[in-house]
Design a protein around this motif. Structure first.
Motif, mmCIF file in Angstrom:
data_model
loop_
_atom_site.group_PDB
_atom_site.id
_atom_site.type_symbol
_atom_site.label_atom_id
_atom_site.label_comp_id
_atom_site.label_asym_id
_atom_site.label_seq_id
_atom_site.Cartn_x
_atom_site.Cartn_y
_atom_site.Cartn_z
ATOM 1 N N UNK A 138 0.794 -1.223 0.000
ATOM 2 C CA UNK A 138 0.000 0.000 0.000
ATOM 3 C C UNK A 138 0.824 1.270 0.000
ATOM 4 N N UNK A 139 2.162 1.170 -0.051
ATOM 5 C CA UNK A 139 3.000 2.356 -0.033
ATOM 6 C C UNK A 139 4.106 2.254 -1.076
ATOM 7 N N UNK A 140 4.669 3.407 -1.424
ATOM 8 C CA UNK A 140 5.858 3.487 -2.275
ATOM 9 C C UNK A 140 6.795 4.492 -1.625
ATOM 10 N N UNK A 183 -0.852 -5.516 -3.464
ATOM 11 C CA UNK A 183 0.296 -4.759 -2.964
ATOM 12 C C UNK A 183 0.007 -3.259 -2.935
ATOM 13 N N UNK A 184 -0.549 -2.737 -4.006
ATOM 14 C CA UNK A 184 -0.753 -1.288 -4.115
ATOM 15 C C UNK A 184 -1.793 -0.764 -3.138
ATOM 16 N N UNK A 185 -2.854 -1.568 -2.905
ATOM 17 C CA UNK A 185 -3.956 -1.088 -2.067
ATOM 18 C C UNK A 185 -3.982 -1.727 -0.687
ATOM 19 N N UNK A 227 -4.709 7.104 -7.950
ATOM 20 C CA UNK A 227 -5.680 7.922 -7.224
ATOM 21 C C UNK A 227 -7.048 7.240 -7.180
ATOM 22 N N UNK A 228 -7.281 6.325 -8.121
ATOM 23 C CA UNK A 228 -8.549 5.612 -8.133
ATOM 24 C C UNK A 228 -8.609 4.641 -6.956
ATOM 25 N N UNK A 229 -9.774 4.503 -6.348
ATOM 26 C CA UNK A 229 -9.926 3.589 -5.224
ATOM 27 C C UNK A 229 -9.968 2.153 -5.718
ATOM 28 N N UNK A 230 -9.789 1.206 -4.799
ATOM 29 C CA UNK A 230 -9.887 -0.203 -5.175
ATOM 30 C C UNK A 230 -11.287 -0.522 -5.690
ATOM 31 N N UNK A 231 -12.306 0.190 -5.166
ATOM 32 C CA UNK A 231 -13.671 -0.020 -5.646
ATOM 33 C C UNK A 231 -13.796 0.382 -7.115
#
Length: 334
Positions: A131-133, A277-279, A302-306
Motif C-alpha cells: 500500500x505504499x511506495x 500490494x498497491x492497495x 488515485x482511483x480507489x480499489x472499488x
C-alpha cells in the motif's frame, strides 16, 4: 558557524532540505571539527519532530523512517564514555540515511565513513510495506524509487570500490556515473552491472519471471558465467533459468513511480497480486480459470480499489464482492 542558535537553524534547514550546496558543505566541515559537534547534531536529531518537517519529499517518505534497520554491530572492548554515546547513536545514523533522501547524503555518510574502521561491514535495509511506495537517495547521489512490498539493501562501505545493491520486489533506478566504481544490483535471479543509467527492475519472488527494462544508458546482465548486454528500449526477461530480450517501450515499465499503472498483456493472476500490494488488500480468486485471462490497460493510483474493481467488472467476465474491510472475492460472472 558560530552560536548555538545559528547551528540549530542550519541543522533544522538540513532536515527540511533547505540548505544549498555551500551551506551543506559548511555544516559538514563543522561536524568534522569535533566529536562534540557530532553529538550535538545527534541530540538535535533525536528531538526532531518528523511530523513537523515541511519538506514534502520527507513527508511522502515517512514510511522509510518507520522501517526497522537490523544492524549487528561489533565494537572494540572497554570503549570510552564518548565512544559509548556514539555507539548508542549508530542506529540513529541508519535513520538519518533515510532522512537524507531529502537533501543529500554527504552528512549522513560522514558518520558511516568515520565508524566503518571500528566495525564489520553492516547492511542498511529499506522495506516498503503493502500500500505504499518510497524514494531513497544513495550515498553516491543515485536515486531509487521503491515499489510496494519491496526492499533495498546496501552496505556501509558502499563507496569503497563497489556500489552494491541487493533488492527484492520492484524498483526504478537513476544511477550516477562514477568512474572506476561499478554499480551492481543483485536479484534472486541474476545480477545487473550498471554504467550510469535509468532502468526498472521487477523481481518479485511470487511472479513467474524477473524483468529488467533499460530506459537510458547501458547495463549488463550477469547470470552464471554469461554476460548479456542490454540496450535502451529493451527488456531482459528470465523465466525458469531461460532468458529472452525483446524491444519494448521501456518507459512504461517505470510509470508506477508516478502513480500510473500501465499493463501490457499480463495475466489476471499477476494483476490481482499487484492490486493487493498497491492497495494493501487481500483478493481471493474463486475460479482458477480466471488466472489465465490476459489483461492490458492503464489506470491511476488515485482511483480507489472499488473504482478499479468496478472497471474490471465492466470489461472482464468477472464479478466481485467485499467480505471484510480489506478482503474481496472475485469469481466468474455466470
Amino acid at each position: 558557524m558560530r552560536g548555538n542558535d545559528n547551528i540549530q537553524e542550519k541543522i533544522r534547514n538540513y532536515f527540511n532540505g533547505q540548505l544549498n550546496a555551500c551551506e551543506e558543505d559548511e555544516l559538514l566541515q563543522w561536524l568534522k571539527l569535533d566529536e562534540k559537534n557530532k553529538e550535538c547534531f545527534f541530540h538535535f536529531k533525536e528531538n526532531l519532530d518528523v511530523q513537523k518537517i515541511e519538506h514534502p519529499l520527507l513527508q511522502s517518505s515517512y514510511a522509510e523512517l518507520k522501517s526497522k534497520l537490523l544492524i549487528n554491530q561489533q565494537f572494540s572492548s572497554n570503549p570510552s564514555g564518548r565512544l559509548r554515546r556514539l555507539q548508542l547513536s549508530f542506529i540513529r545514523v541508519a535513520a538519518m540515511l533515510l532522512i537524507a533522501a531529502v537533501s543529500g547524503f554527504a552528512i549522513a555518510y560522514l558518520f558511516i565513513e568515520n565508524n566503518t574502521h571500528k566495525s564489520e561491514v553492516v547492511w542498511f535495509e529499506t522495506k516498503v510495506p503493502r500500500g505504499e511506495k518510497s524514494q531513497l537517495l544513495l550515498p553516491d547521489g543515485s536515486k531509487v524509487w521503491i515499489n510496494s512490498e519491496s526492499s533495498i539493501s546496501y552496505p556501509s562501505n558502499f563507496m569503497e570500490g563497489n556500489r552494491e545493491i541487493r533488492m527484492s520486489g520492484e524498483a526504478y533506478f537513476e544511477v550516477e556515473k562514477l568512474q572506476n566504481i561499478p554499480f551492481t544490483v543483485e536479484t534472486h535471479a541474476y545480477n545487473i552491472r550498471v554504467l550510469g543509467t535509468k532502468f526498472n527492475v521487477m523481481a518479485y519472488s511470487d511472479f513467474n519471471r524477473t524483468e529488467t527494462s533499460l530506459i537510458e544508458g547501458k547495463i549488463e546482465i550477469h547470470q552464471g558465467k554469461q554476460t548479456i548486454p542490454v540496450d535502451p528500449g529493451q527488456t531482459f526477461s528470465e523465466i525458469d533459468d531461460h532468458f529472452s530480450i525483446k524491444t519494448t517501450n521501456a518507459n512504461l515499465t517505470a510509470r508506477w513511480k508516478d502513480n500510473i499503472f500501465d499493463f501490457d498483456r499480463i495475466t489476471f493472476k499477476e494483476l490481482v497480486i499487484r492490486l493487493e500490494r498497491w492497495y494493501d488488500v487481500d483478493i481471493e480468486i474463486k475460479n482458477p480459470e480466471l488466472n489465465g485471462i490476459i489483461y492490458s490497460g492503464i489506470f491511476k493510483n488515485q482511483e480507489t480499489i472499488w473504482q478499479v474493481l468496478n472497471t474490471f467488472q465492466l470489461t472482464l467476465p468477472i464479478r466481485y464482492k467485499r467480505v471484510d474491510f480489506r478482503k474481496f472475492i472475485i469469481e466468474k460472472n455466470q
